[in-house]
Design an enzyme around this catalytic site. Structure first.
Site, short mmCIF file in Angstrom:
data_model
loop_
_atom_site.label_atom_id
_atom_site.label_comp_id
_atom_site.label_asym_id
_atom_site.label_seq_id
_atom_site.Cartn_x
_atom_site.Cartn_y
_atom_site.Cartn_z
N GLU A 210 -52.68 -75.37 -18.74
CA GLU A 210 -52.74 -74.05 -19.58
C GLU A 210 -54.41 -73.56 -19.80
O GLU A 210 -54.99 -73.94 -21.00
CB GLU A 210 -52.21 -74.60 -21.01
CG GLU A 210 -50.66 -74.68 -20.93
CD GLU A 210 -50.21 -74.82 -22.16
OE1 GLU A 210 -50.84 -74.83 -23.14
OE2 GLU A 210 -48.94 -74.99 -22.26
N GLU A 402 -43.57 -77.56 -18.52
CA GLU A 402 -43.24 -77.96 -19.80
C GLU A 402 -42.24 -77.16 -20.27
O GLU A 402 -42.27 -75.76 -19.97
CB GLU A 402 -44.54 -77.87 -20.61
CG GLU A 402 -45.65 -78.80 -20.35
CD GLU A 402 -46.85 -78.83 -21.19
OE1 GLU A 402 -46.54 -78.40 -22.30
OE2 GLU A 402 -47.75 -79.33 -20.91
C1 PNW Z 1 -48.85 -77.38 -24.91
N1 PNW Z 1 -49.61 -72.25 -28.71
O1 PNW Z 1 -49.68 -77.00 -25.89
C2 PNW Z 1 -49.32 -78.34 -24.14
O2 PNW Z 1 -49.68 -78.40 -22.66
C3 PNW Z 1 -48.96 -79.82 -24.58
O3 PNW Z 1 -49.99 -80.71 -24.49
C4 PNW Z 1 -48.62 -79.71 -25.97
O4 PNW Z 1 -48.17 -81.02 -26.65
C5 PNW Z 1 -47.31 -78.79 -25.70
O5 PNW Z 1 -47.33 -77.62 -25.28
C6 PNW Z 1 -46.51 -78.66 -27.22
O6 PNW Z 1 -47.42 -78.10 -28.02
C7 PNW Z 1 -49.51 -75.94 -26.46
O7 PNW Z 1 -50.18 -72.33 -29.96
C8 PNW Z 1 -50.05 -75.94 -27.74
O8 PNW Z 1 -49.22 -71.22 -28.52
C9 PNW Z 1 -50.05 -74.71 -28.56
C10 PNW Z 1 -49.47 -73.57 -27.78
C11 PNW Z 1 -49.03 -73.42 -26.79
C12 PNW Z 1 -49.07 -74.48 -25.95
#
Ligand code: PNW
Length: 496
Positions: A210, A402
């Site tokens: 990401e 994911e």
């Molecule tokens: C992803 N947002 O994070 C990550 O790849 C993981 O490490 C994380 O634990 C998982 O999704 C769940 O959150 C994100 O704010 C964190 O849009 C925040 C966002 C998106 C993905």
């Protein structure tokens, strides 16, 4: 027993039976799977997922490993950030997290019990190069050696991510982390070294997890914050964006140069998912245009080797500085594209303006999964995200790297979590993924986030995404009802 007591007893039982409360007799979700003889035959109407579809779970190093000071690991920006007062919602940190560094064998057994065929994990850069560059720390890589051997001994295919946000602190201190071109270069050196050492056993490597999340939330002006928690100007932010995708491209090249023949490599990107609000040909087209534009700084430049006109026009004088050679590197051919899909970011309709699309505003009451205020529920995202990826860029191999849901899980008196809300989320999303594979969208595998509850970045330990409940005092892992659900999906290769 008095007659009145007996009557009350029977009345209660009858009421329970009428309500179907016998389901509460499931003492342990791990045993909730029906026996063979009681199983329903799989429906003729749904042929299920393609043969060989790769079911997996996902985690990342900082979120589960703990042991932050062991065996020569260097400090990362997340150690610094998590120890900065006020940054983590519940004041937790990941110093111990799931203690996976010591309990990895037990965790591989959790995967085995689910029946997953693959596992996406990440390698901690500061374990391998404690200072980010220079002399590697042999003990750091030893841990991943042990993990790989354990996975393969249990017939679980490893998929390794090289950067899941734990930048060596030294690189942040030395030259501002991803603000400098030295960081993508250092990342490529680390990628090449890992490829040389591990591709005898790891056949699939994801470069960066990401780019869009760690850049926008770590360096941009957002309410959700990730390390290093800077709020840069647009000009500096655009340069960080550029360096992130450059790091991806340089790593692809380094892995090709140093890995064994046949090693496959690609990104694991948080695609901005655009869904046609109503499925008409015009809106479908509009959602494709929107997907290309709204991923302009990330997937689009990786897959096309150029920034779109709209991206550059929007950036104006703040556009990143780059060379033609950079664009070639960024778009180095990949073997697959991984996408993390949790939510539709936008519902889209067609418009007769220069953009050709319009974004429909979300109403204030739009449903969210508990705790994560960004996690809008829109199961069709898991159809449109891979479908658009395949359609726009002709991607031939896609992984859902994911997908999952955060829930305010509450264990019952016996410590069991009946997470029907997570099952609701997964069942609906997987139904749309099944639509995608049924229509021939080339999705090869799915990694559920996450194997177990873990350190959810700025939300800390309180926000749980796992199929297994983790008691952080005892480190006990307990399968939730969703673990039984997922095991059944895998066993039948279809949505249940
Ligand atoms: C992803 N947002 O994070 C990550 O790849 C993981 O490490 C994380 O634990 C998982 O999704 C769940 O959150 C994100 O704010 C964190 O849009 C925040 C966002 C998106 C993905």
């Amino acid at each position: 027993m008095s007659p009145s007591h007996t009557r009350r007893h029977f009345a209660k039982l009858a009421a329970q039976a009428a309500l179907g409360i016998s389901a509460l007799l499931i003492e342990n979700p791990a045993q909730a799977r029906p026996t063979k003889s009681k199983r329903l035959p799989s429906s003729k109407a749904s042929p299920g997922f393609p043969k060989g579809f790769l079911w997996g779970t996902a985690t990342s190093a900082y979120q589960i490993e703990g042991a932050v000071k062991e065996d020569g690991r260097g400090q990362s920006i997340w150690d610094t950030y998590a120890h900065t007062p006020g940054k983590i919602k519940d004041n937790s940190n990941a110093d111990r997290a799931n203690d996976h560094y010591h309990r990895y064998k037990e965790d591989v057994q959790l995967m085995k019990a689910l029946g997953v065929k693959s596992y996406r994990f990440s390698i901690a850069w500061p374990r391998v190069f404690p200072q980010g560059t220079g002399t590697p720390n042999p003990k750091g890589l030893d841990f991943y050696d042990r993990l790989l051997d354990e996975l393969l001994a249990n017939s679980i295919e490893p998929f390794a991510t090289l950067y899941h946000w734990d930048l060596p602190q030294e690189l942040q201190d030395r030259h501002g982390g991803w603000e400098s071109r030295d960081t993508p270069k250092a990342f490529a050196d680390y990628a090449g070294y890992v490829a040389q050492r591990l591709t005898d056993r790891v056949k699939h490597i994801f470069t960066i997890n990401e780019c869009s999340a760690f850049v926008e939330l770590g360096y941009g002006n957002n309410s959700i914050e990730l390390a290093p928690g800077l709020k840069l100007s647009q000009r500096r932010l655009n340069q960080v964006r550029h360096h992130a995708v450059l790091g991806h491209g340089l790593a692809v090249q380094a892995i090709r140069a140093s890995g064994r023949a046949g090693t496959k490599v690609g990104p694991a990107e948080n695609i901005t998912t655009c869904v046609p609000a109503i499925e008409t040909p015009e809106n479908i087209r509009a959602a494709e245009i929107a997907t290309r534009e709204l991923n302009g700084g990330y997937l689009t430049v990786m897959l096309e080797g150029k920034y779109t006109d709209a991206f550059l026009a929007y950036a104006g004088a703040d556009a990143p500085k780059y060379t033609a050679e950079d664009l070639k590197v960024i778009s180095a051919p990949v073997d697959f594209v991984g996408i993390n899909v949790y939510s539709p970011q936008h519902y889209v309709v067609s418009a007769d303006d220069t953009h050709g699309f319009a974004l429909v505003p979300f109403p204030p009451s739009y449903p969210l999964m508990n705790y994560s205020n960004w996690l809008k529920v829109g199961p069709e995202a898991l159809y449109w995200a891979p479908r658009n990826l395949a359609k726009i860029w002709n991607v031939k191999e896609i992984y859902i790297t994911e997908n999952g849901a955060s829930i305010a899980d509450v264990p019952d008196a016996k410590g069991i979590v009946y997470d029907l809300d997570r099952i609701m989320y997964l069942r609906n999303y997987l139904t749309h993924l099944l639509r995608a594979t049924s229509e021939g969208v080339p999705v090869r595998g799915y990694f559920l986030w996450s194997l177990m509850d873990n350190f959810e970045w700025s939300d800390g330990l309180a926000n749980r995404f796992g199929l297994h409940w983790v008691d952080y005092d005892t480190q006990r892992r307990t399968p939730k009802l969703s673990a039984s659900f997922y095991r059944e999906v895998i066993a039948r290769n279809s949505v249940v």
